[in-house]
Design an enzyme around this catalytic site. Structure first.
Site, PDB file in Angstrom:
ATOM      1  N   ARG A 659      -1.879   0.226 -12.037  1.00 15.63           N
ATOM      2  CA  ARG A 659      -0.530   0.004 -11.516  1.00 15.63           C
ATOM      3  C   ARG A 659       0.161  -1.165 -12.194  1.00 15.63           C
ATOM      4  O   ARG A 659       1.310  -1.457 -11.873  1.00 15.63           O
ATOM      5  CB  ARG A 659      -0.604  -0.279 -10.021  1.00 15.63           C
ATOM      6  CG  ARG A 659      -0.419   0.948  -9.132  1.00 15.63           C
ATOM      7  CD  ARG A 659      -0.387   0.481  -7.689  1.00 15.63           C
ATOM      8  NE  ARG A 659       0.225   1.404  -6.775  1.00 15.63           N
ATOM      9  CZ  ARG A 659      -0.458   2.156  -5.901  1.00 15.63           C
ATOM     10  NH1 ARG A 659      -1.763   2.115  -5.881  1.00 15.63           N
ATOM     11  NH2 ARG A 659       0.193   2.917  -5.048  1.00 15.63           N
ATOM     12  N   ARG A 731      -0.949   5.586   8.381  1.00 16.01           N
ATOM     13  CA  ARG A 731      -1.355   4.344   7.725  1.00 16.01           C
ATOM     14  C   ARG A 731      -0.480   3.191   8.207  1.00 16.01           C
ATOM     15  O   ARG A 731       0.727   3.366   8.405  1.00 16.01           O
ATOM     16  CB  ARG A 731      -1.202   4.482   6.214  1.00 16.01           C
ATOM     17  CG  ARG A 731      -2.423   5.016   5.520  1.00 16.01           C
ATOM     18  CD  ARG A 731      -2.136   5.465   4.112  1.00 16.01           C
ATOM     19  NE  ARG A 731      -1.521   4.429   3.269  1.00 16.01           N
ATOM     20  CZ  ARG A 731      -1.234   4.603   1.978  1.00 16.01           C
ATOM     21  NH1 ARG A 731      -1.499   5.762   1.393  1.00 16.01           N
ATOM     22  NH2 ARG A 731      -0.682   3.649   1.285  1.00 16.01           N
ATOM     23  N   ARG A 742       7.109  -1.354  -1.213  1.00 11.62           N
ATOM     24  CA  ARG A 742       6.204  -0.736  -2.185  1.00 11.62           C
ATOM     25  C   ARG A 742       6.975  -0.082  -3.322  1.00 11.62           C
ATOM     26  O   ARG A 742       6.544  -0.107  -4.475  1.00 11.62           O
ATOM     27  CB  ARG A 742       5.297   0.300  -1.480  1.00 11.62           C
ATOM     28  CG  ARG A 742       4.110  -0.356  -0.755  1.00 11.62           C
ATOM     29  CD  ARG A 742       3.611   0.450   0.430  1.00 11.62           C
ATOM     30  NE  ARG A 742       3.065   1.750   0.049  1.00 11.62           N
ATOM     31  CZ  ARG A 742       2.898   2.756   0.901  1.00 11.62           C
ATOM     32  NH1 ARG A 742       3.237   2.616   2.179  1.00 11.62           N
ATOM     33  NH2 ARG A 742       2.414   3.898   0.483  1.00 11.62           N
TER      34      ARG A 742
END
Ligand code: ADP
Ligand code: ADP
Ligand code: ZN
Length: 787
Positions: A659, A731, A742
């Site tokens: 990432r 989650r 995010r």
């Protein structure tokens, strides 16, 4: 030079052929003498650990007309019916002493001693036979061959089997054309079938069958190298296959063929299950050969089952036998054709080669008689390291198919696939039960029941197809069906427009209603399966084993092992890239079967650590909760550690890693050290607003990890996993504010990787703003084009 014996062998299948062969005076252009009867008593000798057999040899003590003879023979290399092998012979003094040190000096004695050392020779099995030995001569010239018509029995442990066999042995000095001429003349006899195995091999197989020892499942141990474990599993089936060969030839008891086929199918399934960890290139001849054998036996077996069920139906319902005459006429013709094909196959060099190929891998390594092991991708990988992964994979495949049952969308092909998956899972549990623990015993029982139900469905589907073909075309199969192994002959009996007799029509309806009844009952059957907690039992057993192996540091592979491994096998690495909730996890699950690579998701690894409250998990939690990236050093160490595990020997499907640019660089370095690199990066693109909706509606299964969406991919029952019945949860970081964070992190830190991989020429963009199926299709297309 070692003397060679060239001979042809045939099984004599019926009484008339035997009589004819005993009486005939001429063969091709040759004369056949009346001959004389010999009574032969053979005992095969080997050590308890099978040292002679392991060297590819057989040691025979023969008593013929009071005279003793010792022979050391090479194991057969059969070309159809023609056997060529090494042979050394000496007289055996009477009374016979099995200790070779007392035998006459010479090559045979030296060879045997070198093989067995000081281990004693033990009788293995005996063969008693009456031989009519007839000479074949040129009309006025020399003897060219000997014809032996043998009847007798192979005995072991108080049990015996009969055989009748023809052997033609070439006389010294005769040319092979002579043999060809004789064989040609014999090829007209329908009661002969080429016999590719020697009596010794059949004796071994028989002894194995009777002695149960070789047939008994060998215990697979947790610390067995994986290749050794697979070898232990396959070996009894290899013997079983051969033990039923003679019965399959004879064809009087259909169960013989069935048992032979079961042994073959077991071997196939085990190899299939184990394939991610084995060197399948080296096993190519074995898997191809087994497939062929299974097809050829299956073609006959299907017809046996059809006949049995049909006759049972007639008896049961008191149906008019006359109505079934046309059906049985077609059946008879096709059955004869298939059995012929089978006999030809069993006598073929091809089948001989399959047995040789199997034996190369399954023969015990001398002198310890321990399995040598199948060629594994990584020879140091242990059973307990890979079994949890295999069990999970098999369970996931079954659950995936099972999901369709409740929706009522499963096609008949789907049920068939379900049955195969069920079988693969059951075999996995059975084979590795000793490693997974006795708890899986219940699961095995439940799977058996599921399988029985779907086996009947399969029989009915096959039966209906044939009944319809007979009805429409008067042939067993519809004409010229592409991909069918068996071509139908010309239409026999019924023409296209003759209506089916009433009895047959009723029968067809009955078989169709079997299918309907099964489909109607299927959701309940499947639900019972889920209610029996099979998935939980399996996941629990796998997790327990995994936890045990994770603790054992010693079994981790060294980097060096992996380097060599990777060099030799060139693993494949595929990266699934995309912003949060773009569908990486959903798609990875669907691509597993195609890629046959383990799914390595960094997010899942973090969550696994978190759930188990490891130090790593606790450290990561703070970042994950905020939607930030976990620092590179821990992330890199964790993923590289995962990639070093044995199930990644063939590569991996990476999801959510790398990432950042440093992560990508570290991955490149690690792979380059193994002589490998990234093969393909699939970049899934989805607009931000769509992503927010996907994130906030996402639900995950606590048990199997499957991903759902309250709107786009909702489970049948709210909050319950379709696949395993596990509880669904959301989650902690799937809230809108954390998701926005995010996305921002993705744009800043991860999107530079797009440029990085594009410049390496491995990047493919995929439109992720389509239905789940469409995205899968696009990904498959890219993978098939690029890998
Ligand atoms: P998503 O499903 O939204 O793509 P993941 O499950 O992959 O998210 O990741 C969840 C969280 O785990 C991330 O927000 C991040 O905190 C952490 N994480 C996962 N992979 C990485 C990575 N390669 N580098 C750093 N952090 C990561
Ligand atoms: P990622 O692993 O990339 O974070 P997931 O595979 O978990 O993403 O998918 C995120 C959510 O979006 C899940 O709830 C999933 O069911 C849903 N989803 C995935 N692909 C699609 C799609 N093509 N269309 C609609 N919803 C999708
Ligand atoms: Zn689940």
């Amino acid at each position: 030079m070692v003397p060679m014996e060239i001979e042809a062998k045939y099984a004599i299948l019926d009484e008339q052929t035997g009589t004819q062969l005993r009486a005939t005076r001429r063969l091709a252009g040759f004369k056949v003498t009346p001959g004389r009867h010999l009574s032969l008593h053979d005992t095969y000798l080997d050590t308890a650990t099978g040292d002679i057999r392991a060297a590819g040899l057989a040691c025979r003590r023969r008593v013929a007309n009071g005279r003793g003879l010792l022979t050391l023979k090479g194991l057969v290399s059969a070309q159809a019916s023609v056997h060529t092998r090494e042979e050394t012979e000496i007289e055996a003094p009477e009374p016979f002493d099995p200790s070779p040190t007392t035998w006459p000096e010479g090559a045979l004695r030296e060879r045997v001693l070198s093989l067995i050392g000081d281990r004693p020779l033990i009788p293995q099995f005996t063969i008693d036979q009456d031989r009519l030995a007839r000479k074949v001569r040129e009309p006025k010239g020399p003897t060219v061959a000997e014809l032996a018509i043998d009847t007798g029995h192979i005995s072991y442990g108080g049990d015996s089997i009969l055989f009748t066999e023809l052997e033609i042995e070439l006389a010294p000095g005769a040319t092979p054309d002579v043999l060809a001429e004789i064989l040609d003349a014999l090829s007209g006899l329908p009661g002969l079938a080429a016999q590719p195995t020697s009596k010794f091999e059949r004796g071994l197989a028989f002894a194995a069958r009777v002695g149960k020892q070789a047939l008994a499942e060998e215990q697979v141990c947790a610390d067995d190298p994986f290749g050794v474990a697979v070898c232990k599993v396959l070996r009894p089936h290899f013997f079983r296959m051969q033990a039923h060969e003679a019965g399959t030839y004879a064809g009087t008891d259909p169960e013989e063929l069935h048992d032979m086929r079961v042994a073959i199918r077991r071997m196939r399934t085990v190899l299939w299950i184990a394939r991610p960890y084995l060197d399948m290139d080296a096993l190519g001849p074995v898997t191809k050969g087994l497939r062929r054998a299974a097809d050829i036996l299956g073609a006959v077996r299907d017809m046996d089952v059809f006949r049995q069920k049909t006759e049972a139906y007639i008896a049961d319902k008191g149906a008019k036998a006359a109505d079934f005459v046309s059906l049985f006429a077609v059946w008879d013709a096709e059955y004869a054709r298939r059995r012929n094909q089978l006999l030809r196959y069993l006598g073929s060099r091809r089948y001989g080669r399959l047995k040789e190929a199997l034996w190369t891998h399954l023969a015990p390594a001398a002198p310890a008689n321990s399995p040598q092991g199948l060629p594994a991708l990584d020879p140091s990988v242990r059973v307990d390291e890979v079994v949890p992964g295999i069990a999970r994979q098999r369970l996931a495949a079954l659950l995936e198919h099972g999901t369709g049952i409740g929706t009522g969308k499963l096609s008949l092909a789907g049920y068939h696939a379900l049955r195969i998956d069920g079988k693969r899972l059951r075999y996995t549990l059975e084979v590795f039960r000793g490693v997974l623990g006795p708890e899986v015993g219940d699961a095995i029982e439940v799977l058996k029941k599921l399988q029985d139900a779907s086996g009947d469905l399969q029989d009915a589907v096959v039966a209906v197809a044939h009944l319809e073909a007979v009805g429409s075309f008067g042939t067993w199969e519809p004409p010229r069906q592409p991909g069918s192994l068996w071509q139908s002959g010309p239409a026999c009996g019924r023409g296209p427009d003759t209506p089916l007799p009433t009895g047959l029509r009723r029968y067809l309806r009955a078989r169709k209603s079997e299918i309907k009844a099964f489909v109607a009952k299927a959701p309940a059957t499947w639900q019972r399966f889920l209610d029996d907690h099979v998935p939980e039992q399996i996941t629990t057993a796998a997790a327990a084993l995994e936890a045990a192996t994770l603790r054992g540091e010693s079994i981790m592979l060294t980097l060096q092992d992996h380097k060599e491994n990777a060099m030799a096998h060139n693993p494949t690495y595929v990266i699934l890239m995309g912003p949060p909730a773009s569908g990486k996890g959903t798609q990875a699950e669907r691509l597993q079967e195609l890629l046959a690579l383990p799914h390595v998701a960094s997010g899942d690894l973090f969550r696994y650590n978190l759930k188990n409250e490891t130090p790593l998990g606790l450290r990561a939690k703070a970042y994950m909760d905020k939607g930030e990236l976990v620092p590179d050093d821990i992330t890199i160490a964790m993923v590289l550690d995962r990639l070093a595990r044995p199930d990644c020997a063939k590569g991996a499907l990476l999801d959510g890693f790398p990432r950042t640019l440093p992560q990508a660089a570290a991955l490149d370095t690690a792979l380059a050290e193994k002589g490998s690199g990234i093969d393909l990066v699939l970049n899934i693109k989805v607009p931000d607003d769509v992503l927010i909706e996907r994130v906030t509606g996402r639900r995950l299964c606590r048990q199997c990890g499957a991903s759902y969406h309250i709107k786009f991919a909702s489970p049948q029952t709210e909050g319950v996993c379709d696949k395993c019945g596990g509880e669904l949860y959301q989650r902690d970081d799937d809230t809108e504010p954390v998701a926005r964070k995010r996305l921002e992190v993705y744009d800043n830190q991860t999107s530079p990787l797009i440029e990085y991989y594009a410049s390496k020429g491995v990047l493919v963009a995929i439109d992720g703003d389509q239905s789940i199926d469409e995205v899968t299709a696009a990904l498959r297309g890219a993978i098939e084009a690029r890998l």
